[in-house]
Write a protein that holds these residues in place. Structure first.
Motif, short mmCIF file in Angstrom:
data_model
loop_
_atom_site.label_atom_id
_atom_site.label_comp_id
_atom_site.label_asym_id
_atom_site.label_seq_id
_atom_site.Cartn_x
_atom_site.Cartn_y
_atom_site.Cartn_z
N GLY A 242 0.82 -1.21 0.00
CA GLY A 242 0.00 0.00 0.00
C GLY A 242 0.86 1.25 0.00
N PRO A 243 0.71 2.11 1.02
CA PRO A 243 1.47 3.35 1.07
C PRO A 243 2.98 3.11 1.06
N SER A 244 3.70 3.91 0.27
CA SER A 244 5.15 3.75 0.15
C SER A 244 5.84 4.45 1.32
N VAL A 245 5.51 4.03 2.52
CA VAL A 245 6.04 4.67 3.73
C VAL A 245 6.29 3.62 4.79
N ARG A 246 7.41 3.75 5.49
CA ARG A 246 7.69 2.98 6.70
C ARG A 246 8.09 3.98 7.78
N PHE A 247 7.35 3.96 8.89
CA PHE A 247 7.64 4.90 9.98
C PHE A 247 7.75 4.14 11.28
N LEU A 248 8.93 4.22 11.90
CA LEU A 248 9.25 3.48 13.12
C LEU A 248 9.03 1.98 12.92
N ALA A 249 9.30 1.51 11.70
CA ALA A 249 9.18 0.08 11.37
C ALA A 249 10.12 -0.21 10.20
N PRO A 250 11.43 -0.21 10.44
CA PRO A 250 12.39 -0.35 9.35
C PRO A 250 12.33 -1.70 8.67
N SER A 251 12.64 -1.70 7.36
CA SER A 251 12.70 -2.95 6.60
C SER A 251 14.02 -3.65 6.90
N GLU A 252 14.15 -4.89 6.42
CA GLU A 252 15.38 -5.62 6.69
C GLU A 252 15.57 -6.80 5.74
N ILE A 253 16.83 -7.18 5.58
CA ILE A 253 17.20 -8.50 5.09
C ILE A 253 17.82 -9.19 6.30
N ALA A 254 17.15 -10.20 6.81
CA ALA A 254 17.62 -10.86 8.03
C ALA A 254 18.61 -11.97 7.68
N ILE A 255 19.76 -11.95 8.30
CA ILE A 255 20.75 -13.01 8.15
C ILE A 255 20.75 -13.81 9.45
N ILE A 256 20.23 -15.03 9.38
CA ILE A 256 20.12 -15.89 10.55
C ILE A 256 21.34 -16.80 10.61
N ASN A 257 22.16 -16.60 11.62
CA ASN A 257 23.35 -17.45 11.80
C ASN A 257 23.06 -18.50 12.86
N LEU A 258 22.95 -19.76 12.44
CA LEU A 258 22.83 -20.85 13.38
C LEU A 258 24.22 -21.32 13.75
N GLU A 259 24.51 -21.33 15.03
CA GLU A 259 25.84 -21.73 15.50
C GLU A 259 25.73 -22.84 16.53
N LYS A 260 26.56 -23.85 16.38
CA LYS A 260 26.55 -24.96 17.34
C LYS A 260 27.02 -24.48 18.71
#
Length: 363
Positions: free
Chosen positions: A344-362
């Protein structure tokens, strides 16, 4: 009365109230000599908001027109929130015993300052939505070593296009991940309108994908058929062994209305308690609907972290989760991504976008 009709009525009422409030109690209090112009302007904003509601899922609306209408909608609701704060703080000036000259000076400074803050926040919100999402790294202790790029809610279509997708793929490829998980709402238009699906083959790691609710709004069968021609491995209530983990993918809850309800039958048949079990599911409230204690990690999206505060409150009430890492069982964790794109609206306010990098470590 259907849910769609209730939503349409509620949206129209909310849009009218928002635009009326901005005119009556905010901007007309600042631009006192231009009330007629403002009245016409905000009536047009209301009409365009309603127009956007009924056309936002249509395929004939030009992308540039869609962008303009979405920004007008964002302006209406964003400045409505700002207007409420303006009314509260302007009341403070009126209640104090300043002389007339000082009151006028303070009001001028206050009005100009508020307009600058409002405009700055609005344009920053637009920038936050349209920029390439930043990398957000999360480390989770596990009995496996794996690096996962998690993306969700790109909403490729009217507002989000090829360049946005290409930049995201480039960012992920630079991270040298073991695999990519796309947990729904990748497509948000008629799949025939997207002529750059081959870009998905540019990932330099295996890609696992599950549907979101928006795929079902645009013929999920056709979307899945086209995506299956790319390197995406589509998981529809199914699992796959990948290195030291089992990755399972669940149909979105919305699929129940299209004879594609989420089901664990095949998933549990391939379950391996000796491995680390990951579940990909678009909506985090799946953890409220089903017992997921067998899984070690659930990866979700859908919420956009609210996208525009304070809608985050409503999202949390509806989903039970908003954004980040949650402990939902003795061993089970849930990570809810804020999403890479927007809706919808091309706005993000106090809700930043992300590419999450999940590192699983033993451990």
């Amino acid at each position: 009365m259907s849910n769609h009709l209730i939503f349409a009525i509620a949206f129209c009422v909310a849009s009218f109230v928002a635009n009326f409030y901005i005119y009556k109690f905010f901007l007309s209090a600042i631009f006192t000599r231009h009330k007629k112009i403002l009245r016409v302007f905000f009536f047009l904003c209301f009409i365009l908001n309603v127009l956007f509601l009924f056309l936002m899922r249509s395929d004939f609306l030009y992308d540039d027109v869609y962008l303009i209408l979405s920004l007008i909608l964002a302006f209406s609701f964003f400045f409505f929130l700002i207007g409420i704060f303006y009314s509260i703080f302007s009341g403070f000036i009126k209640c104090n015993s300043f002389n007339e000259g000082r009151r006028k000076s303070l009001k001028f400074i206050f009005d100009v300052g508020f307009l600058l803050i409002a405009a700055s926040c609005f344009f920053k919100g637009v920038f936050n939505a349209l920029r390439t999402p930043p990398i957000n790294k999360i480390t989770i202790k596990a009995n496996a070593n794996l690096k996962i790029a998690l993306i969700t809610d790109l909403h490729l279509g009217k507002n989000v296009h090829k360049n946005f997708l290409v930049k995201i793929i480039q960012e992920i490829n630079e991270q040298n991940v073991d695999c990519v998980a796309i947990v729904g709402d990748l497509i948000d238009t008629n799949i025939k309108e997207i002529d750059y699906l081959d870009e998905l083959n540019s990932f330099n790691a295996p890609v696992f994908y599950v549907t979101g609710n928006h795929e079902y709004y645009h013929n999920a069968d056709e979307i899945i058929e086209q995506l299956s021609k790319t390197k995406l491995q589509i998981l529809q209530n199914d699992s796959v062994n990948f290195k030291d983990v089992v990755i399972s993918g669940l149909n979105d809850l919305r699929g129940a209305k299209y004879n594609k309800a989420p089901s664990f039958t095949n998933i549990y048949q391939k379950f391996d308690s000796n491995k680390y079990n990951i579940l990909l599911a678009h909506q985090p409230r799946i953890a409220k609907e089903f017992n997921l204690e067998k899984f070690d990690l659930i990866l979700s999206g859908h919420t956009h972290a609210g996208q525009i505060f304070p809608f985050s409150i409503l999202v949390y009430l509806q989903q039970g989760f908003l954004y980040g890492l949650y402990e939902i069982g003795k061993k089970t964790k849930l990570y809810v991504s804020s999403g890479a794109g927007f809706w919808g609206p091309s706005v993000r306010f106090l809700a930043p976008s992300e590419i999450a990098i999940i590192n699983l470590e033993k451990e």
